[in-house]
Each structure stands twice: as structure tokens, then as C-alpha cells.
Write a protein that holds these residues in place. Structure first.
Motif, PDB file in Angstrom:
ATOM      1  N   LYS A 208       0.788  -1.085  -0.603  1.00 26.55           N
ATOM      2  CA  LYS A 208      -0.038   0.020   0.143  1.00 26.55           C
ATOM      3  C   LYS A 208       1.258   0.972   0.011  1.00 26.55           C
ATOM      4  O   LYS A 208       1.680   1.256   0.785  1.00 26.55           O
ATOM      5  CB  LYS A 208      -0.643   0.050   1.323  1.00 26.55           C
ATOM      6  CG  LYS A 208      -1.655   1.123   1.107  1.00 26.55           C
ATOM      7  CD  LYS A 208      -2.782   1.132   2.533  1.00 26.55           C
ATOM      8  CE  LYS A 208      -4.174   1.845   2.024  1.00 26.55           C
ATOM      9  NZ  LYS A 208      -5.073   1.748   2.916  1.00 26.55           N
ATOM     10  N   LEU A 209       0.820   2.118  -1.206  1.00 25.19           N
ATOM     11  CA  LEU A 209       1.803   3.027  -1.230  1.00 25.19           C
ATOM     12  C   LEU A 209       1.595   3.857  -0.321  1.00 25.19           C
ATOM     13  O   LEU A 209       0.513   4.407   0.185  1.00 25.19           O
ATOM     14  CB  LEU A 209       1.797   3.986  -2.315  1.00 25.19           C
ATOM     15  CG  LEU A 209       1.949   3.150  -3.449  1.00 25.19           C
ATOM     16  CD1 LEU A 209       2.017   3.706  -4.776  1.00 25.19           C
ATOM     17  CD2 LEU A 209       3.408   2.336  -3.034  1.00 25.19           C
ATOM     18  N   THR A 210       2.517   4.837   0.172  1.00 24.63           N
ATOM     19  CA  THR A 210       2.401   6.199   1.352  1.00 24.63           C
ATOM     20  C   THR A 210       3.414   6.942   0.505  1.00 24.63           C
ATOM     21  O   THR A 210       4.276   6.980  -0.182  1.00 24.63           O
ATOM     22  CB  THR A 210       2.959   5.810   2.491  1.00 24.63           C
ATOM     23  OG1 THR A 210       4.069   5.081   3.096  1.00 24.63           O
ATOM     24  CG2 THR A 210       2.123   4.480   3.447  1.00 24.63           C
ATOM     25  N   LEU A 213       7.576   6.561  -0.092  1.00 28.78           N
ATOM     26  CA  LEU A 213       7.901   5.132   0.089  1.00 28.78           C
ATOM     27  C   LEU A 213       8.950   5.300  -0.707  1.00 28.78           C
ATOM     28  O   LEU A 213       9.203   5.488  -1.305  1.00 28.78           O
ATOM     29  CB  LEU A 213       7.140   4.315  -0.586  1.00 28.78           C
ATOM     30  CG  LEU A 213       6.900   2.895  -0.900  1.00 28.78           C
ATOM     31  CD1 LEU A 213       6.659   2.023   1.296  1.00 28.78           C
ATOM     32  CD2 LEU A 213       6.016   2.484  -1.359  1.00 28.78           C
ATOM     33  N   ILE A 231       0.023  -3.689  -5.908  1.00 27.50           N
ATOM     34  CA  ILE A 231       0.857  -2.197  -5.410  1.00 27.50           C
ATOM     35  C   ILE A 231      -0.990  -1.308  -5.628  1.00 27.50           C
ATOM     36  O   ILE A 231      -1.811  -0.928  -6.158  1.00 27.50           O
ATOM     37  CB  ILE A 231       1.292  -1.271  -6.345  1.00 27.50           C
ATOM     38  CG1 ILE A 231       2.422  -1.937  -7.088  1.00 27.50           C
ATOM     39  CG2 ILE A 231       0.931   0.209  -5.516  1.00 27.50           C
ATOM     40  CD1 ILE A 231       3.527  -0.998  -7.217  1.00 27.50           C
ATOM     41  N   ALA A 233      -2.209   2.020  -5.545  1.00 27.08           N
ATOM     42  CA  ALA A 233      -1.460   3.120  -5.760  1.00 27.08           C
ATOM     43  C   ALA A 233      -2.807   4.369  -5.511  1.00 27.08           C
ATOM     44  O   ALA A 233      -3.883   3.359  -4.628  1.00 27.08           O
ATOM     45  CB  ALA A 233      -1.589   3.261  -7.071  1.00 27.08           C
ATOM     46  N   LEU A 239       1.417   7.023  -9.041  1.00 31.31           N
ATOM     47  CA  LEU A 239       2.149   7.152  -7.924  1.00 31.31           C
ATOM     48  C   LEU A 239       3.760   8.148  -8.099  1.00 31.31           C
ATOM     49  O   LEU A 239       4.098   8.493  -9.080  1.00 31.31           O
ATOM     50  CB  LEU A 239       2.857   5.141  -8.101  1.00 31.31           C
ATOM     51  CG  LEU A 239       3.166   3.798  -8.186  1.00 31.31           C
ATOM     52  CD1 LEU A 239       2.014   3.629  -9.871  1.00 31.31           C
ATOM     53  CD2 LEU A 239       3.617   2.955  -8.166  1.00 31.31           C
ATOM     54  N   LEU A 246       9.648   5.729  -7.920  1.00 31.47           N
ATOM     55  CA  LEU A 246       9.009   4.119  -7.962  1.00 31.47           C
ATOM     56  C   LEU A 246       8.932   3.409  -9.391  1.00 31.47           C
ATOM     57  O   LEU A 246       8.541   2.460  -9.539  1.00 31.47           O
ATOM     58  CB  LEU A 246       7.402   4.715  -7.763  1.00 31.47           C
ATOM     59  CG  LEU A 246       7.769   4.620  -5.671  1.00 31.47           C
ATOM     60  CD1 LEU A 246       6.645   4.759  -5.411  1.00 31.47           C
ATOM     61  CD2 LEU A 246       8.667   4.088  -4.527  1.00 31.47           C
TER      62      LEU A 246
END
Length: 330
Positions: A208-210, A213, A231, A233, A239, A246
């Protein structure tokens, strides 16, 4: 009367208090006498498969569940599977793929309170599950709080509420109201013979993107020999690529023949990577869009697809195919 098989795997519905908290312990032999008002309308047989908290149900258990059903489904009009709620959506999703063209209803249910609790929701959930199992509608479903949800569209959205599950990006298959079991779609017979497809690749990682990252996480996944990555997004599919790029790392991942599926963190509606620059840059690297799939369906479909064939082109073809209503292709 319809002949129903009740398979038990543990979960809250079969739990009792211990010194370490609730733990699954009730066998089907102890459960069935509590359900006489429900089961009197059916011929019911039981099979105890596990006594597990669903947090401990993993790919190996999914294979055992699918195998158990494949061995027995011919002798029954429907199957009810009791299961803990925490990972029920993962199990219902993967069974939807593994039990190809299952000709009878396979219905998962459980409860938020143990069946022996005086206020348990388990009785109502089981009542609905048996009704759906006797309906003749083929496929895998989750029944909870008077809703019947397609197996690959169920998501647990509440930790304690009795309305714990929702049907995400799809209408329910049926509801239970004052008119009984009301089907909201027209069931159709499977287009083909039943086939158990239980090879799974568990080397799938979910991110889970933050914001911010560290892209080096993908280098670590390469070293750990993961075969697939899902992922979650941002929004419709973004992203970050400024300062922490990324997208450059994704290029390296894809070139290493690892399949990357990207969907949205948003629970409702789907991803569309064609809208924004950030999304188009992702598509250029060869990732697979998850569109409006649930995370549970995306993860388990990727495990199933890689278990069938690890070739990225074939996995991409599988994800471009709607098998059980798990995806709305654009």
C-alpha cells in the motif's frame, strides 16, 4: 429436501472463551444441535476440516478447502462453509478461481459473536447461508447480515458490526428480506465441466503506497524472489516519481519477469491509469491494471494465475479475462 454439506473451519462462530481469549473449538457435532430450527428443512451432513482462527488460514488451507469441496460436491445440492471473518474475503475470492465451473452453490459464512453467545449473529447468517446453498445458483458466495455477495466481490469493512461485509463495485447476488431469498441476478449454468485448479504461487507481495515510500523496497522484493506484486496506488492510479522514483524501480521489476498488478487504494470504483501523467508512466513500464477489483481478489487471482503459468504475458492475459465477475473490464 435439499442435501447440504456443512464444512467447518473454525472462526469466531465456533469459538469459546479461553484464558488467552476466544479460540475456535466447537466441532460440527457440537454446532449442529444448536441449529435444529435452521437445518430441519434440509438433509444436512457435516465435515470438520479445521479448528482455526481465520488469521491462520493461508494458501495451504485454501488448497485443502478446495480439495475437500472437489471431492464431495457431486453428492450435494449445496455446500455451506463456516469460516472466520478476518480472511473470509480472501478465501471466498481464491475459491471462486480455484473451483472452476462449480455447478452448485458454495456459501461462506461466519459471525461476529460466537454461536453460543445469546446475541450471536451466527444463527441468522447460517439461516441465509443454507437458503442460498439450497438455491441451485452455481458459484462461490459470502452470506452475511442478510446479504449474498459474489465471492470475488466481498470485502470485510467493519471489525465489530454485524454488517461486516460489503459487495464492492458490484451489486449483491441476492438479499434476504420479508419475501425470503430474493435473487438480484439470473443464475446461469457454468460454461464447461468442473475443474479443480488448485495450484497457487504464494510468492505474492502486497504494497500500500504511502507518500515518500522508499523505492529500495522493490530491490528487497527482488532479492526475496517474489514472483508477483500487487500495488495499491493513489486514487485512480498514481505513483510518485519525483525525488523517490518508484516508476524506475517498477521498470526493473517488470524486466525481471515479475508481474506487477496496480489497483487503487480507494475501496469503491476503479483505477484508470490513462487519466494522469503519473498513471501513464506506470503503464509504460508494463504493469497490469487491476481496474475495479478488490484487493483480496487481485492478490488471490495473481497467486492463482502464477500457479497456472508464470509467464508474464500469460498472467497479463488472465488478468484481462473476467472469470467470476471479479473485474469490470474497460
Amino acid at each position: 429436501m435439499k442435501k447440504i454439506l456443512l464444512i467447518t473451519t473454525g472462526g469466531t462462530i465456533a469459538s469459546e472463551p479461553t484464558e488467552e481469549g476466544l479460540a475456535p473449538s466447537l466441532s460440527s457435532g457440537e454446532l449442529l444441535p444448536l441449529l435444529t430450527s435452521i437445518t430441519e428443512n434440509y438433509t444436512v451432513e457435516t465435515y470438520d476440516l479445521f479448528h482455526l482462527d481465520s488469521s491462520n488460514i493461508q494458501p495451504e488451507e485454501w488448497q485443502q478447502i478446495a480439495g475437500c469441496i472437489a471431492q464431495r460436491y457431486r453428492f450435494y445440492d449445496g455446500i455451506v462453509l463456516t469460516h472466520g471473518t478476518d480472511t473470509m474475503a480472501y478465501t471466498s475470492s481464491v475459491l471462486s478461481f480455484m473451483l472452476r465451473n462449480i455447478p452448485i452453490p458454495v456459501v461462506l459464512t461466519g459471525s461476529q459473536l460466537p454461536i453460543r453467545h445469546p446475541l450471536s449473529d451466527g444463527f441468522e447468517n447460517l439461516r441465509g447461508a443454507f437458503a442460498m446453498a439450497a438455491s441451485g445458483a452455481p458459484g462461490v458466495f459470502v452470506v452475511f447480515d442478510r446479504k449474498v455477495i459474489f465471492g470475488a466481490r466481498a470485502v470485510k469493512v467493519r471489525t465489530t458490526g454485524f454488517d461486516a461485509f460489503e459487495s464492492v463495485n458490484s451489486a449483491c447476488a441476492a438479499v434476504i428480506n420479508s419475501q425470503g431469498l430474493q435473487m438480484l441476478y439470473t443464475p446461469t449454468k457454468p460454461q464447461g465441466e468442473f475443474c479443480l485448479e488448485d495450484n497457487l504461487c504464494s510468492d505474492v507481495f502486497l504494497i500500500k503506497l504511502t507518500p515518500g515510500l522508499n523505492p529500495e523496497i522493490f530491490d528487497m522484493l527482488l532479492q526475496m524472489n517474489y514472483k508477483g506484486i500487487v500495488i495499491e496506488a493513489f486514487g485512480a492510479g498514481g505513483l510518485h516519481f519525483i525525488r523517490r522514483d518508484l516508476i524506475a524501480k517498477l521498470q526493473k521489476i517488470v524486466q525481471s519477469n515479475i508481474t506487477v498488478v496496480v489497483c487503487s487504494q480507494c475501496l469503491y470504483e476503479g483505477s484508470d491509469f490513462s487519466i494522469y501523467q503519473a498513471g501513464q508512466k506506470v503503464l509504460d513500464q508494463g504493469v497490469v491494471q487491476g481496474y475495479d477489483m478488490t484487493t483480496e481478489a487481485a492478490v488471490t487471482k495473481l497467486m492463482w494465475a502464477l500457479g497456472k503459468n508464470s509467464d508474464p504475458a500469460e498472467v497479463r492475459r488472465v488478468f484481462a479475462t473476467n472469470y467470476v465477475g471479479e473485474i469490470s473490464l474497460q
